[in-house]
Design an enzyme around this catalytic site. Structure first.
Site, mmCIF file in Angstrom:
data_model
loop_
_atom_site.group_PDB
_atom_site.id
_atom_site.type_symbol
_atom_site.label_atom_id
_atom_site.label_comp_id
_atom_site.label_asym_id
_atom_site.label_seq_id
_atom_site.Cartn_x
_atom_site.Cartn_y
_atom_site.Cartn_z
ATOM 1 N N ASP A 65 4.016 2.039 -11.621
ATOM 2 C CA ASP A 65 2.799 2.852 -11.599
ATOM 3 C C ASP A 65 2.925 4.059 -10.689
ATOM 4 O OD1 ASP A 65 1.191 1.485 -13.317
ATOM 5 O OD2 ASP A 65 0.307 0.207 -11.797
ATOM 6 N N GLY A 87 -0.099 -1.999 -4.111
ATOM 7 C CA GLY A 87 -0.955 -3.014 -3.493
ATOM 8 C C GLY A 87 -0.659 -4.402 -4.012
ATOM 9 N N PRO A 146 0.793 -1.239 0.000
ATOM 10 C CA PRO A 146 0.000 0.000 0.000
ATOM 11 C C PRO A 146 0.826 1.290 0.000
ATOM 12 C CG PRO A 146 -0.138 -1.091 2.144
ATOM 13 C CD PRO A 146 0.614 -2.021 1.227
ATOM 14 N N LYS A 199 0.486 8.329 -14.566
ATOM 15 C CA LYS A 199 -0.186 9.356 -15.378
ATOM 16 C C LYS A 199 0.818 10.149 -16.198
ATOM 17 C CE LYS A 199 -4.296 8.753 -13.867
ATOM 18 N NZ LYS A 199 -5.617 8.886 -13.675
ATOM 19 N N VAL A 210 -5.503 -7.024 -7.689
ATOM 20 C CA VAL A 210 -6.673 -6.320 -7.137
ATOM 21 C C VAL A 210 -6.798 -4.978 -7.856
ATOM 22 C CG1 VAL A 210 -7.745 -5.326 -5.075
ATOM 23 C CG2 VAL A 210 -6.417 -7.439 -4.891
ATOM 24 N N MET A 231 -10.911 3.549 -5.607
ATOM 25 C CA MET A 231 -11.131 4.463 -6.740
ATOM 26 C C MET A 231 -12.523 5.090 -6.687
ATOM 27 S SD MET A 231 -9.386 2.251 -9.827
ATOM 28 C CE MET A 231 -10.124 0.692 -9.411
#
Ligand code: SAH
Length: 243
Positions: A35, A89, A12, A57, A93, A170
């Site tokens: 990411d 994470g 996390p 992003k 998932v 999200m």
């Protein structure tokens, strides 16, 4: 000879919450494709020759299309490299790890998976919220708040009837709508509910409220993504930690 891809969960956020196996992969990698939610501190563990590729992003705030990420993984492995695809994470998932594993299989590239601590369980735990508890919740349900092609994939009537803990990922941009849907379909307005932002990071923040008051309370507190939304009696147990 073609290389191999490891889909690795980074946990996390706190670097201490990555697995030993994940860390070993990272240290041996020739390329790491990572990411936005991955803690950059982890990248310091890579070897000097390792190529670091950011697929978070872009500057225009649009995500890099999944096909392009798949192509990068295939290309890097095609160069004979040991490639780590590092994800926040757990890779399976809501991490599109399944899609990447499929694409790699189609391309004939070896792939292995190193699970990670998902924020949905471990992030809540770091905020003192047990996702189940014999007295309060005998199941938990992890749900995406993300709309696919603008459509809501959920049956809110069904979700409102579950007695277990609901954990929504999200979901911050739709928090008010989510709480409203659950109440409209019968979940009690005074059900304990919480938002945990940046779980496990030093800047972790939390708001404890009820289903009815959570959107306003988290707005007033200035909470936004990345956050976990948790709805159910277990949320009230975080109070124990706040005392
Ligand atoms: N694979 C990830 C989830 C990816 S979806 C996992 O297993 O945790 C991204 C969403 O996860 C974010 O929008 C947020 O809802 C949640 N998330 C991930 N890390 C988080 C963190 N440290 N704190 C709060 N929410 C987090």
């Amino acid at each position: 000879m073609s290389g191999k891809v490891w889909l690795v969960g980074a946990g996390p956020g706190d670097p201490g919450l990555m697995t030993v196996m994940g860390m070993q992969c990272l240290r041996q990698a020739d390329a790491v494709v990572y990411d936005r939610l991955v803690n950059p501190v982890l990248l310091k563990e890579t070897a000097p020759h390792c190529v670091l590729i950011d697929v978070g992003k872009r500057a225009d705030h649009h995500p890099i299309p999944q096909e392009q990420i798949n192509a990068i993984l295939i290309e890097q492995a095609g160069l004979g490299r040991k490639v780590v695809r590092l994800k926040g994470g757990d890779p399976f998932v809501f991490g599109r790890g399944g899609e990447e594993a499929e694409a790699l299989a189609r391309a004939g590239i070896a792939c292995d998976v190193v699970p990670g601590i998902t924020s949905a369980i471990g992030g809540l735990a770091r905020a003192g919220i047990p996702v189940t508890h014999r007295d309060f919740a005998s199941s938990f349900h992890v749900i995406t708040g993300h709309l696919r092609d603008g459509k809501d994939p959920h049956n809110w009537r069904l979700l409102a009837q579950l007695e277990g803990t609901l954990v929504i990922l999200m979901g911050m941009s739709r928090l008010a709508d989510i709480c409203r849907q659950l109440m409209d379909h019968g979940r009690a307005a005074d059900t304990p509910a919480a938002v945990v932002m940046n779980a496990s990071h030093p800047e972790q923040r939390m708001v404890l409220a009820t289903l009815a008051t959570l959107p306003e309370q988290s707005r007033l507190a200035g909470l936004g993504a990345p956050s976990l939304i948790v709805i159910g009696e277990v949320a009230s147990l975080a109070l124990l930690q706040m005392m």
